[in-house]
Each structure stands twice: as C-alpha cells, then as structure tokens.
Motif scaffolding. Structure first.
Motif, short mmCIF file in Angstrom:
data_model
loop_
_atom_site.label_atom_id
_atom_site.label_comp_id
_atom_site.label_asym_id
_atom_site.label_seq_id
_atom_site.Cartn_x
_atom_site.Cartn_y
_atom_site.Cartn_z
N PHE A 245 4.88 74.31 58.84
CA PHE A 245 3.78 74.24 60.05
C PHE A 245 2.67 75.13 59.45
CE2 PHE A 245 2.31 76.75 63.39
CZ PHE A 245 1.48 75.89 64.30
N GLU B 31 -1.26 74.32 59.22
CA GLU B 31 -2.34 75.06 59.89
C GLU B 31 -3.60 75.70 58.91
OE1 GLU B 31 -2.81 75.71 63.64
OE2 GLU B 31 -1.92 73.45 63.34
N ARG C 279 -5.52 73.43 57.06
CA ARG C 279 -6.31 72.83 57.87
C ARG C 279 -7.56 73.70 58.08
NH1 ARG C 279 -3.18 69.66 62.41
NH2 ARG C 279 -2.57 67.74 61.29
N GLU D 289 -4.15 64.14 54.39
CA GLU D 289 -3.14 63.96 55.56
C GLU D 289 -2.35 62.79 55.59
OE1 GLU D 289 -3.21 66.14 59.26
OE2 GLU D 289 -4.46 67.94 58.20
N ILE E 201 3.34 65.79 58.54
CA ILE E 201 2.42 65.89 59.51
C ILE E 201 3.29 65.89 60.90
CG2 ILE E 201 0.33 65.08 60.86
CD1 ILE E 201 -0.14 66.69 58.20
N THR E 202 4.02 65.02 60.95
CA THR E 202 4.97 64.61 62.21
C THR E 202 5.73 65.90 62.18
OG1 THR E 202 5.25 62.49 61.65
CG2 THR E 202 6.77 63.53 63.26
N HIS F 193 4.92 69.13 61.26
CA HIS F 193 4.07 70.30 61.84
C HIS F 193 3.99 69.81 63.17
CE1 HIS F 193 -0.05 70.94 63.34
NE2 HIS F 193 0.04 71.63 62.94
N ASP F 194 3.66 68.69 63.79
CA ASP F 194 3.34 68.58 65.06
C ASP F 194 4.52 68.86 66.20
OD1 ASP F 194 0.87 67.56 64.29
OD2 ASP F 194 1.41 65.71 64.74
N LYS F 195 5.87 68.50 65.49
CA LYS F 195 6.89 68.88 66.28
C LYS F 195 7.10 70.39 66.33
CE LYS F 195 10.46 67.40 64.28
NZ LYS F 195 11.70 66.32 63.76
N ALA G 188 5.04 72.55 66.47
CA ALA G 188 4.00 73.19 67.53
C ALA G 188 4.35 73.10 68.80
CB ALA G 188 2.57 72.33 67.10
N LEU G 189 5.19 72.05 69.21
CA LEU G 189 5.60 71.75 70.43
C LEU G 189 6.88 72.71 70.92
CD1 LEU G 189 5.37 67.92 70.80
CD2 LEU G 189 3.86 69.66 71.68
N ALA H 291 4.87 77.43 70.75
CA ALA H 291 3.65 77.09 71.65
C ALA H 291 3.17 78.25 72.27
CB ALA H 291 4.05 75.98 72.61
#
Lengths: 237, 237
Positions: free
Chosen positions: A173, A177, A180, A191, A198-199, A201-203, A205-206, A211
């Motif tokens: 993650f 970050e 980017r 990407e 990327i999936t 990373h997004d997971k 972050a949640l 968070a």
C-alpha cells in the motif's frame, strides 16, 4: 509496556512501514522523536545501546531493541497476527518484504544516485538518468513480480501471503502511495497493467484502523526530505 | 534431503554468503546452476514456483523454497547453529545481516550507479564519483559500526553475536575479502583503523571447513561480473 518507535520526526521514510503495522494492529506506541526533546532522546538511544542500530528506524519493546525495517516487521508480524505463524509462511512473508526493501532502496537512489552526502541538486543530471531507468525497467520488474504473486492460481482473498492481511500488504500500500506521489505521470501510465496490486492498495486503505491513521495528524505528509520525493524533472509526461 | 542452492554459476555474488554458511555448517548441498543443464533448471524453478523468488539466490529444502540472501541465512542459522536460538539473539543477528545487505547493495552501485541495464562503461564517469564517495564516507560508516559492535565492553570471543561464530561473521569475512579485491588501495589505507574486524576476518579464514572450501574449486574466483569488481579507475592510489 508501550512500544517506542525511534525514527526521524519529519518524514515518512522507512519508519512509515513500521508505523503502518503498529496502527493496523492497534497497539499503542510512542513515536519518540516527535515528542518534546525527542531527537535528543533518539540520539542518546542510538549511542547508548549495547546492540546499536546502524540507522533509524528502531523499536524498543521493553528491554529488547530491534532495528532494520524488515526485521522490525518480522518481530511485529509474529506478535500481532500480521504474518503467518508457521515457519514456511513467516519466511515467505519476510522474503517478500525484503524484495520491497530492495525496491525502496532503489526509490531512494533515483534522487541520490551518486551520494547521500550531496544534495539532489548536485546530482540532478545523474538522477534524471537513473529515474528514467527506474521508471522504464525497475518499477515494471518489481510490479510484475508482486502482481504475479497476487494472481497465483489458488490464492484467496487478494492478499500477498495466505488468506489474511499481513505487513506485506501494508508495505505494498505504502509503495503505491509513495510512487504515486513521486512519479504521478509514470504511475498513471503503469497502473492499468497491475489490477491486483491496485485493488490490494485500495482494500488496505479502507481498513478502519488504517483509514483513521491516514486521516490523522500522525500521518506525516510526503515531502522532499523523505524517500519518495516528487521532482518534476524526474517524472516527465 | 540435500539442499539445492540456485544461483548464477559464474560469480560469487550474493549467493556466496549462502555458500559460506552451507560450507561452514558442513551440510551437503547441490549448487544447481553449476551442474550440467543447471541454468535451465534454475530458470524452470524460478518460473514454476507458486512462491517465486524475485531473483537468485534461492534455496530449496524439500518442499520449502526460501529466497533473499538474509532470509536464507535466517533459515540456515536456526537449523545449523549459525545463530542464537532465542528470539532476541536471532533478531540481533538478522539485524546485523540486513545492514551487511545494505552495504552489499552499495558496493554493487559503485560500478552501476545509473542502471543495471547498462554496462559499467556506459556509466563510468558516474561510477567514479559514486565510488569516491563510497570509499570516503560509506565504508568508514559501515566499518565504524561493525567495529563498535565487536569492541562493545563485555563481548567475548571476538564474534559479532554472542560468544560463538554466526553467519554474520561469515558474511563480514566475505565483505572484507570482496572489498580487498575491489578496492585494494582504499582498503590498505582503511584497514589499520579496524583491528577487530580484520582479526575476525582472519579467524574465520582459519576455520577448517571454510579453509577447505576457499582452497577448493567450489570457490569461484572474484571477477568483473560479480558484485565486488576491481576497476582501477574506481580505486585510485
């Protein structure tokens, strides 16, 4: 016992990989150098220890001091469920983390290809060459590898190691970050080739703890003193 | 079960740190890529593994594959008495090994400061600048650190970790050997400042298993394809 993390107080740097693990695990810790007189405390701790660290970050857990980012994560992973317990899984997670460490060293050298004792401005021409190679060859090589691991048949849950989140996921993650921030143009192009990463990373972050941390003042913003630095000359359109 | 080591067949490189541990421990192993059709076997092993290595070296122990030099040593150290058993000592040895890994990365970058995809000749000017900084600042910084650990009051036996030889000592032997090969002029000037480190090197060289290995054809000579390379331009008088 509260953990004490020792790291430079004004950057994310390598210490951030440890912070992310502590925050996700929800364990209380003191970020020593960010406290009043904290830098003096860090310098004293480096000087006085019979098992000294070569460099920050290092973590004190009672009488134990552990240094080297990946080694600290090995330690925390075992204690706080951020890595498999069995030997094979533990070594596999650590192996992945050490490849992330290699990538992070290379990120650093994009802006300091000649010497850490010189300013970026004194090695800018060399930095441009090195960053161009890093974007063209090294990011794809590392990302191909991580994506391959994520896309391995039979892998469940979309995590790097086993079916649960590990410190490896937290570190990836942070890699996304950071890249980017440092190389937004390059990452925009790259990407789409790495949907698994990327999936992931997004997971990450949640995650509620993550968070909350990312939205807090404990998360130091990226800047040009850290490892991930944004210099426009190094990230052409 | 015989260990299978997978590494480039014509260089010492990072694989040598693993070879030294296997040789000192006296455990039988196959240096796969040095056998007939060994390179093809190594490439197939890299491609086919569900837990792939980012790069050689990697070690197969039955169904387990372990990659990343320091991680392999962590594994072998626990199995063959080349590191303390207790958590604190095990982490301390590994921490030291990871600082050695950082040094080795920097050695590599003295001849490849811009890109591993380019020849040395294409980055010779930059290599001269980086090597000068490495000799002036980085070798002393790492050596000061290792010497400080060796000279710590209360340390017995002259080893890096505890009172017995560990894989850290074997790796530091190799660091001194390699730097002597790559930078003989610099090392002649620097060595008198590090009596503990040089004594440790000499002591390791006399271990019967190590001495037998070093005198054998299993020990590949240093050369200009490895990590420690001798280029006269990088080591001025």
């Amino acid at each position: 016992m509260k953990y004490e993390l020792f790291y430079w107080p004004t950057i994310q740097g390598r210490g951030e990989f440890v912070r992310l693990a502590l925050e996700e695990a929800g364990v209380p810790y003191i970020d020593v150098a960010r406290k009043r007189n904290g830098m003096a405390a860090m310098m004293a701790a480096m000087k006085g220890d019979a098992k000294p660290a070569f460099a920050p970050p290092f973590l004190k857990a009672g009488t134990l001091t552990v240094a080297q980012t990946a080694n600290i994560l090995l330690f925390l992973g075992a204690r706080h469920g951020l890595a498999p317990r069995a030997e094979a899984g533990r070594l596999w997670a650590h192996q992945l983390q050490l490849s992330i460490a290699d990538l992070i060293n290379e990120v650093h050298d994009t802006h300091h290809p000649i010497a850490t004792t010189l300013y970026y401005e004194d090695q800018k021409k060399e930095a441009k060459r090195r960053a161009a190679d890093f974007i063209a060859h090294r990011i794809p090589k590392f990302f191909d590898y991580f994506e391959r691991v994520l896309q391995e048949p039979g892998r469940r849950g979309g995590f790097m190691v086993g079916a649960r989140l590990s410190y490896v996921d937290l570190s990836l993650f942070q890699v996304v970050e950071g890249l980017r921030y440092a190389f937004p143009n390059a990452m925009r192009r790259l990407e789409p080739g790495y949907p698994g990463l990327i999936t992931l990373h997004d997971k990450v972050a949640l995650r509620p703890n993550l968070a909350a941390y990312l939205a807090s003042t404990r998360r130091i913003p990226f800047n040009e003193d850290g490892i991930f630095r944004h210099y426009r000359a190094l990230d052409p359109r």
